[in-house]
Design an enzyme around this catalytic site. Structure first.
Site, PDB file in Angstrom:
ATOM      1  N   SER A  39      -9.691   1.705   2.982  1.00 15.03           N
ATOM      2  CA  SER A  39      -8.854   2.511   2.109  1.00 15.03           C
ATOM      3  C   SER A  39      -7.788   1.697   1.371  1.00 15.03           C
ATOM      4  O   SER A  39      -7.180   2.207   0.426  1.00 15.03           O
ATOM      5  CB  SER A  39      -8.143   3.600   2.928  1.00 15.03           C
TER       6      SER A  39
ATOM      7  N   SER B  81      -9.711  -0.625   7.192  1.00 13.54           N
ATOM      8  CA  SER B  81      -9.176  -0.495   5.834  1.00 13.54           C
ATOM      9  C   SER B  81      -8.485  -1.716   5.249  1.00 13.54           C
ATOM     10  O   SER B  81      -8.179  -1.716   4.059  1.00 13.54           O
ATOM     11  CB  SER B  81      -8.220   0.688   5.762  1.00 13.54           C
TER      12      SER B  81
ATOM     13  N   LYS C 196       0.856  -1.199   0.000  1.00 11.55           N
ATOM     14  CA  LYS C 196       0.000   0.000   0.000  1.00 11.55           C
ATOM     15  C   LYS C 196       0.886   1.241   0.000  1.00 11.55           C
ATOM     16  O   LYS C 196       1.901   1.280   0.708  1.00 11.55           O
ATOM     17  CB  LYS C 196      -0.893  -0.035   1.239  1.00 11.55           C
TER      18      LYS C 196
HETATM   19  N1  GLN Z   1     -13.004   3.743   6.439  1.00 12.48           N
HETATM   20  C1  GLN Z   1     -12.385   4.226   7.630  1.00 12.48           C
HETATM   21  C2  GLN Z   1     -12.111   5.696   7.519  1.00 12.48           C
HETATM   22  O1  GLN Z   1     -12.455   6.253   6.535  1.00 12.48           O
HETATM   23  C3  GLN Z   1     -11.174   3.431   7.933  1.00 12.48           C
HETATM   24  C4  GLN Z   1      -9.904   3.950   7.379  1.00 12.48           C
HETATM   25  C5  GLN Z   1      -8.717   3.089   7.680  1.00 12.48           C
HETATM   26  O2  GLN Z   1      -8.832   2.033   8.310  1.00 12.48           O
HETATM   27  N2  GLN Z   1      -7.567   3.559   7.289  1.00 12.48           N
HETATM   28  O3  GLN Z   1     -11.575   6.300   8.382  1.00 12.48           O
END
Ligand code: GLN
Length: 476
Positions: A154, A178, A79
């Site tokens: 994400s 994420s 990532k």
């Molecule tokens: N979807 C969550 C957010 O928008 C989780 C993001 C993540 O785990 N980096 O914050």
């Protein structure tokens, strides 16, 4: 036999037995990347030359010695918020478009030590903020199983690349879901380890008290192999720790609890049906299941969306146009330092990132701190205590990973609250620091559906053992 369909273990065995060379493995994945990535947009950058060089090295090792580590010659993706020395690391943001990492993240160092082959860096929601992959400054990633749908976020690119077999596994980061939610949307396995199990050194910080790096993989065994390779104490991350828990229970004797919220408001009808089917299958195996009460679960999203932006506002203060990345400093008429800060952040940060910085700054401001941040911290403690209480009765907690099936590209982009609700079932494990895994179950309406298992801290082994058992009963 298609090389890219093989699991890590199968690739490893094939390499040792010289059924194929590392070079062939790498080339077959690269071929898929060049064919599929233009449409899917999972990779932001591909390291073709280095990957082939490294493959040659591994092939030499195979010729000369008998010992080959589990991940030697296995192609993976990282990532793009995890640093790989000498490579661009954008975090999906314009503000880091020109940023070159000066060192390797600890997890990358560990993978390189095992001679895993890094094929490239994957797309993500800007600074890992989002649940759909659409908040990347470099364009949205598509769901490889259905191009009209989001891959989740994400870690959108890591999930997409793994599911589309453009790598054997990938690393993602999970602050509120994420790794797990995109794994669920793409029909693969994703693990968020216990907070502290994996070093965060070299991960671009989003919310430091919640962030963890975890693997996305084809199956549970692969996820376990990768976790074993990246876990452990690191002196460069003071929150990391050593642990070695041996498993104390057979999967068949595991007691499972399902929070009653999983059947209630906010959970899509199809998802409830899917969960009921999972229960049916487990009951046929005579697994003990009970409905449990985790009273504070319903406050998870509210609590997360105060704690997380507060930490975000502090962590992202460093992107000021002076220390890192893009800047308006070079404009001929720039005189004023404050102006540089304002203009740089205005120009190079995206809408969602700005929204969270403003929310967090507000929550931490004097006069509001007690009402928001402090209160949310108390709720966070309560969530942890409620989990502790629940684990006195059951060994694992089962939920759907996401309250809905994958949604369409664009569907939630203009509605941040509905995007935030996608995190309802994943954020509690981050707030409580617990390990959790997402496992694919049968498709619903031809869309992937995943379940989540949460375990007590440092009980990853329990997740792997039960996860493998679950895979087995689902495939029969
Ligand atoms: N979807 C969550 C957010 O928008 C989780 C993001 C993540 O785990 N980096 O914050």
């Amino acid at each position: 036999m298609e090389i890219c369909n093989l699991s890590i273990k199968e690739l490893h065995q094939g390499l040792i037995q010289k059924e194929f060379s590392t070079r062939e493995v790498v080339e077959s994945f690269l071929e898929r990347i060049y064919r599929l990535n233009p449409e899917l947009n999972a990779y932001l950058e591909v390291f073709e030359k280095e990957a082939i060089e490294q493959a040659k090295e591994v092939d030499e090792v195979i010729l000369t010695s008998k010992e080959l580590s589990n991940l030697a010659g296995i192609p993976c993706a990282i990532k793009d918020n995890i640093l790989v020395e000498g490579k661009r690391c954008t975090a999906g943001s314009k503000i880091l478009e020109n940023y070159i990492a000066a060192y390797d993240a600890t997890v990358v160092k560990k993978l390189k030590k095992q001679k895993a082959i890094i094929l490239g860096k994957t797309n993500l929601d800007e600074f890992a903020m989002g649940s759909s992959g659409e908040h990347s400054a470099f364009g949205a990633t598509k769901n490889p199983l259905n191009l009209e749908y989001v891959p989740g976020g994400s870690s959108s690119g890591s999930a997409c690349a793994t599911a589309a077999k453009m790598c054997a596994f990938a690393l993602g980061s999970d602050t509120g879901g994420s790794v797990r939610q995109p794994a669920s949307f793409c029909g693969i396995v994703g693990l968020k380890p216990t907070y502290g199990a994996v070093s965060r050194f070299g991960l671009i910080a989003m919310a430091s008290s919640l962030d963890q790096i975890g693997p996305l993989a084809k199956n549970v065994e692969d996820a376990e192999i990768v976790f074993e390779a990246i876990k452990g104490k690191d002196e460069k991350d003071s929150t990391s720790c050593e642990f070695d828990k041996s498993e104390e229970k057979e999967p068949k004797k595991i007691k499972i609890g399902i929070p009653k919220e999983c059947f209630g408001e906010g959970i899509q009808k199809e998802v409830v049906e899917g969960l009921k089917n999972v229960v049916k299958i487990l009951e046929q195996e005579k697994i003990y299941i009970e409905e449990i009460d985790i009273p504070s679960l319903k406050y998870g999203v509210a609590c997360y969306y105060i704690v997380m932006p507060s930490e975000v506002s502090s962590n992202l203060a460093r992107y000021d146009g002076i220390k890192y990345g893009m800047s308006t400093l070079t404009k001929p008429d720039t005189q004023d330092l404050i102006e540089v800060y304002f203009e740089t952040r205005e120009k190079f940060l995206g809408k969602e990132v700005k929204r969270r910085i403003m929310l967090g700054t507000y929550c931490l401001s004097s006069g509001y701190y007690d009402a928001y941040y402090l209160r949310a911290q108390k709720v966070r403690t309560k969530i942890g205590l409620d989990f502790k209480e629940a684990f006195k009765k059951v060994d694992l907690i089962l939920t759907p990973t996401s309250p809905t099936l994958p949604f369409k590209l664009g569907e939630r982009l203009e509605d941040p609250l509905s995007m935030y609700m996608a995190d309802f079932l994943t954020v509690p494990a981050n707030l409580a620091g617990l390990p959790a895994i997402s496992l694919p179950f049968k498709k619903i309406n031809n869309l992937p559906f995943g379940i989540q298992l949460i375990a007590p801290a440092f009980c990853e082994k329990r997740l792997f053992n039960f996860g493998k058992f679950f895979e087995q009963i689902c495939s029969t």
